[in-house]
Every structure is written in C-alpha cells, then in structure tokens.
Motif scaffolding. Sequence first.
Motif, PDB file in Angstrom:
ATOM      1  N   TRP A   1      -7.796   7.490  -0.750  1.00 44.12           N
ATOM      2  CA  TRP A   1      -6.295   7.265  -0.419  1.00 44.12           C
ATOM      3  C   TRP A   1      -6.497   6.162   0.844  1.00 44.12           C
ATOM      4  O   TRP A   1      -6.540   4.845   0.924  1.00 44.12           O
ATOM      5  N   PHE A   2      -7.822   6.724   1.689  1.00 38.78           N
ATOM      6  CA  PHE A   2      -8.344   5.842   2.336  1.00 38.78           C
ATOM      7  C   PHE A   2      -8.951   4.588   1.511  1.00 38.78           C
ATOM      8  O   PHE A   2      -9.188   2.959   2.077  1.00 38.78           O
ATOM      9  N   VAL A   3      -9.487   4.631   0.705  1.00 38.80           N
ATOM     10  CA  VAL A   3      -9.926   3.758  -0.536  1.00 38.80           C
ATOM     11  C   VAL A   3      -9.126   2.284  -1.023  1.00 38.80           C
ATOM     12  O   VAL A   3      -9.745   1.712  -0.277  1.00 38.80           O
ATOM     13  N   LEU A   4      -8.556   2.632  -1.320  1.00 38.26           N
ATOM     14  CA  LEU A   4      -7.110   2.345  -1.716  1.00 38.26           C
ATOM     15  C   LEU A   4      -5.996   1.981  -0.804  1.00 38.26           C
ATOM     16  O   LEU A   4      -5.881   0.499  -1.198  1.00 38.26           O
TER      17      LEU A   4
ATOM     18  N   SER B   1      -6.554  14.419 -11.008  1.00 36.74           N
ATOM     19  CA  SER B   1      -6.308  12.823 -10.209  1.00 36.74           C
ATOM     20  C   SER B   1      -7.039  12.355  -9.049  1.00 36.74           C
ATOM     21  O   SER B   1      -7.244  13.394  -7.912  1.00 36.74           O
ATOM     22  N   ILE B   2      -7.163  11.111  -9.194  1.00 36.64           N
ATOM     23  CA  ILE B   2      -7.808  10.381  -8.511  1.00 36.64           C
ATOM     24  C   ILE B   2      -6.677  10.338  -6.966  1.00 36.64           C
ATOM     25  O   ILE B   2      -6.954  10.549  -6.197  1.00 36.64           O
ATOM     26  N   LEU B   3      -5.246  10.890  -7.341  1.00 34.29           N
ATOM     27  CA  LEU B   3      -4.337  10.607  -6.100  1.00 34.29           C
ATOM     28  C   LEU B   3      -4.914  12.558  -5.428  1.00 34.29           C
ATOM     29  O   LEU B   3      -4.055  12.064  -4.215  1.00 34.29           O
ATOM     30  N   ALA B   4      -5.585  13.307  -5.865  1.00 32.67           N
ATOM     31  CA  ALA B   4      -5.378  14.378  -5.010  1.00 32.67           C
ATOM     32  C   ALA B   4      -6.904  14.739  -4.149  1.00 32.67           C
ATOM     33  O   ALA B   4      -7.184  15.752  -3.629  1.00 32.67           O
TER      34      ALA B   4
END
Length: 219
Positions: free
Chosen positions: A159-162, A151-154
Amino acid sequence: MLSELLLYRFSGWLLTAVWLFLSFQALRRRGVWNGRYRYFLIFLLSISFIELAAAITAPLLSNNLFLDYPYITIEFVMLGLFLAKIIDIGFITRLVNVASALFVLFQIANAFWLQGLESYNSYGEYVNNAYLFMLSVWALTVLYRQNLGRSILAVRDAWFVLGILGIYLLISVIDFLYDMALPYRNDHILYIVLISGNFLKSGLLMLYYKGIRMMPRQR
C-alpha cells in the motif's frame, strides 16, 4: 476567475488536511515505526509540516516556492531509503545512499546558482519523479515475487509502494499537462490542471492511510 482561485485554494487546503490526518494516524502508532518504516514516518511528518507552512504562507507571501527545495529533497532521500530497504539488494542500497548525497548537493546548487529559490524547482521535481517511480516499480515487483501465493493487497508495504507509484506518476502527468498548457496563457486551463492534481493526489494519499492502518497498534 475568483471562483477558480477559491477552488484552487480549497483543493490545496484539502491536500494539507489529508497530510495532517495521515501524520496524526501515524503518531497514534508511533512506537511501531522501526526499521525501514522510520524513513517513511520522517517523510510523512516532514512533508506534513512543509504543507502546513505552505498553506499558511501562501496568502502572506508573494512567493513561497523556496519550500519546494526541502519538500522535494525529503521525498527523494526518505522515500528512496524506504524503497531501497524493501528491494533489499546491497548495491541498490549503496546506490541510493550515493544518489541521496548527490541530490542534496544538486538541490543546493539549483537553489542558489541555477533556478533559484524564487523559481519553480522543475529540475529537482523531474529527477525526483523519475527516480521514485523507477524505485517503486522495482519494490512492487519484489513484493509481488515474495508473496506469490497471497494477494498483493494483503501486504502492508504494498500500500505504501502503490501510493508512491501512483502519486509520482500523477505528478509527472500533471507537470506534463501544465507545461503543455502554459504557452497558451489560459488561466482557466491551468487552474483545471492544478485543481485536478490536488484532488487526485488527496485521493491517492489514502493508499498511505491503508498502509498505516495495517501497522500494528502500540501496546
């Protein structure tokens, strides 16, 4: 009108408080900001300082728009270098280095010969928003491809890029709405745009907080 002004001031103070909170959380892990993360730490601490300076000078000075110039320049240079390290392609890194140098020169010219220190730095902001939006989309694509079975959320960097992607997209939308509302000379609409922008940005900054929390603690 007074209530709208107070709410606008409160939304600005809240935004400053969030920046200071993020800086405090980052400094608790100050020994782990190595490699590309040092660019993000410099960005975070510098912007927090400028936000605090803006909050202090806003009621004291008739115009503190000169603070936009270091603010936007730091965003462009430090976040650009951070994202370039995530993308990790030689010509992109070189391109970002050249773009950073050119943008610094452009900001100096804009401050003293074009828009001026007492005017809103719209040229710099439009360039900065587009630049960081494009780089963050590219960086997020790279992270996704590197973590196909996860998962990209892991992924901490996601998180910085989002956060970068969401914040500079938001700023672009707010700038557009502000420019659309300006000809109507309706302070009520302008306050709604600016207040909403501050509250939404405060919320999006929590994406940075999630990334900071995923950084290892200093032993």
